[in-house]
Design a protein around this motif. Structure first.
Motif, mmCIF file in Angstrom:
data_model
loop_
_atom_site.group_PDB
_atom_site.id
_atom_site.type_symbol
_atom_site.label_atom_id
_atom_site.label_comp_id
_atom_site.label_asym_id
_atom_site.label_seq_id
_atom_site.Cartn_x
_atom_site.Cartn_y
_atom_site.Cartn_z
ATOM 1 N N GLY A 61 0.816 -1.215 0.000
ATOM 2 C CA GLY A 61 0.000 0.000 0.000
ATOM 3 C C GLY A 61 0.848 1.262 0.000
ATOM 4 O O GLY A 61 0.558 2.217 -0.731
ATOM 5 N N GLN A 62 1.894 1.272 0.807
ATOM 6 C CA GLN A 62 2.773 2.443 0.832
ATOM 7 C C GLN A 62 3.478 2.628 -0.505
ATOM 8 O O GLN A 62 3.608 3.753 -0.998
ATOM 9 C CB GLN A 62 3.829 2.291 1.935
ATOM 10 N N PHE A 63 3.937 1.534 -1.090
ATOM 11 C CA PHE A 63 4.639 1.608 -2.370
ATOM 12 C C PHE A 63 3.718 2.129 -3.466
ATOM 13 O O PHE A 63 4.082 3.034 -4.220
ATOM 14 C CB PHE A 63 5.198 0.235 -2.752
ATOM 15 N N ILE A 64 2.525 1.589 -3.552
ATOM 16 C CA ILE A 64 1.565 2.021 -4.573
ATOM 17 C C ILE A 64 1.206 3.483 -4.365
ATOM 18 O O ILE A 64 1.159 4.274 -5.316
ATOM 19 C CB ILE A 64 0.296 1.137 -4.549
ATOM 20 N N SER A 65 0.948 3.866 -3.129
ATOM 21 C CA SER A 65 0.617 5.259 -2.832
ATOM 22 C C SER A 65 1.758 6.185 -3.227
ATOM 23 O O SER A 65 1.532 7.253 -3.804
ATOM 24 C CB SER A 65 0.311 5.402 -1.345
ATOM 25 N N ASN A 66 2.967 5.785 -2.947
ATOM 26 C CA ASN A 66 4.139 6.592 -3.261
ATOM 27 C C ASN A 66 4.349 6.721 -4.765
ATOM 28 O O ASN A 66 4.661 7.799 -5.262
ATOM 29 C CB ASN A 66 5.383 5.990 -2.609
ATOM 30 N N THR A 67 4.142 5.647 -5.504
ATOM 31 C CA THR A 67 4.360 5.702 -6.948
ATOM 32 C C THR A 67 3.252 6.473 -7.653
ATOM 33 O O THR A 67 3.500 7.078 -8.691
ATOM 34 C CB THR A 67 4.470 4.302 -7.563
ATOM 35 N N ARG A 68 2.043 6.480 -7.130
ATOM 36 C CA ARG A 68 0.946 7.214 -7.763
ATOM 37 C C ARG A 68 1.053 8.722 -7.556
ATOM 38 O O ARG A 68 0.494 9.482 -8.317
ATOM 39 C CB ARG A 68 -0.394 6.721 -7.245
ATOM 40 N N LYS A 69 1.759 9.136 -6.523
ATOM 41 C CA LYS A 69 1.922 10.566 -6.269
ATOM 42 C C LYS A 69 2.912 11.208 -7.227
ATOM 43 O O LYS A 69 2.887 12.405 -7.425
ATOM 44 C CB LYS A 69 2.383 10.800 -4.830
ATOM 45 N N ARG A 70 3.779 10.411 -7.810
ATOM 46 C CA ARG A 70 4.770 10.945 -8.740
ATOM 47 C C ARG A 70 4.172 11.043 -10.138
ATOM 48 O O ARG A 70 3.409 10.183 -10.550
ATOM 49 C CB ARG A 70 5.986 10.034 -8.779
#
Length: 71
Positions: A61-70
Protein backbone atom coordinates in the motif's frame (compact mmCIF):
# COMPACT_ATOMS: atom_id res chain seq x y z
CA UNK A 1 11.07 -6.24 -5.19
CA UNK A 2 13.11 -7.57 -2.25
CA UNK A 3 14.59 -4.16 -1.53
CA UNK A 4 11.10 -2.67 -1.27
CA UNK A 5 10.18 -5.10 1.54
CA UNK A 6 12.92 -3.68 3.75
CA UNK A 7 12.94 -0.09 2.49
CA UNK A 8 13.83 2.15 5.45
CA UNK A 9 11.08 4.59 4.41
CA UNK A 10 8.31 1.99 4.45
CA UNK A 11 9.45 -0.67 6.96
CA UNK A 12 8.92 1.20 10.27
CA UNK A 13 5.24 1.83 9.57
CA UNK A 14 4.76 -1.67 8.19
CA UNK A 15 6.34 -3.19 11.31
CA UNK A 16 3.99 -1.26 13.58
CA UNK A 17 0.97 -2.32 11.55
CA UNK A 18 2.16 -5.93 11.43
CA UNK A 19 2.65 -6.06 15.20
CA UNK A 20 -0.76 -4.56 15.92
CA UNK A 21 -2.85 -6.33 13.27
CA UNK A 22 -0.80 -9.53 13.47
CA UNK A 23 -1.34 -9.80 17.22
CA UNK A 24 -5.08 -9.38 16.79
CA UNK A 25 -5.12 -12.04 14.06
CA UNK A 26 -2.92 -14.33 16.17
CA UNK A 27 -5.25 -14.07 19.15
CA UNK A 28 -8.35 -14.62 17.03
CA UNK A 29 -6.94 -17.63 15.17
CA UNK A 30 -4.56 -19.20 17.69
CA UNK A 31 -5.22 -17.66 21.10
CA UNK A 32 -7.03 -20.64 22.58
CA UNK A 33 -4.39 -23.11 21.38
CA UNK A 34 -1.57 -20.84 22.55
CA UNK A 35 -2.95 -20.39 26.05
CA UNK A 36 -3.76 -24.11 26.31
CA UNK A 37 -0.24 -25.12 25.21
CA UNK A 38 -1.53 -26.76 22.03
CA UNK A 39 0.63 -24.99 19.46
CA UNK A 40 2.22 -27.43 17.00
CA UNK A 41 4.68 -26.60 14.17
CA UNK A 42 1.88 -26.12 11.62
CA UNK A 43 0.12 -23.64 13.89
CA UNK A 44 3.37 -21.71 14.43
CA UNK A 45 3.80 -21.38 10.66
CA UNK A 46 0.25 -20.10 10.37
CA UNK A 47 0.86 -17.77 13.32
CA UNK A 48 3.93 -16.35 11.59
CA UNK A 49 1.84 -15.59 8.54
CA UNK A 50 -0.52 -13.65 10.81
CA UNK A 51 2.31 -11.12 11.06
CA UNK A 52 3.84 -11.43 7.57
CA UNK A 53 0.64 -10.75 5.66
CA UNK A 54 -0.20 -7.39 7.29
CA UNK A 55 3.45 -6.35 6.87
CA UNK A 56 3.44 -7.13 3.14
CA UNK A 57 0.03 -5.57 2.56
CA UNK A 58 1.17 -2.38 4.26
CA UNK A 59 4.44 -2.27 2.29
CA UNK A 60 2.45 -2.76 -0.92
CA UNK A 61 0.00 0.00 0.00
CA UNK A 62 2.77 2.44 0.83
CA UNK A 63 4.64 1.61 -2.37
CA UNK A 64 1.57 2.02 -4.57
CA UNK A 65 0.62 5.26 -2.83
CA UNK A 66 4.14 6.59 -3.26
CA UNK A 67 4.36 5.70 -6.95
CA UNK A 68 0.95 7.21 -7.76
CA UNK A 69 1.92 10.57 -6.27
CA UNK A 70 4.77 10.95 -8.74
CA UNK A 71 4.01 12.22 -12.24
Amino acid sequence: MGSILFNPRFAPTALKVALFVGTILFLINHGKAFFNGQMDPDRWISAGLSYCVPYMVNIHGQFISNTRKRP
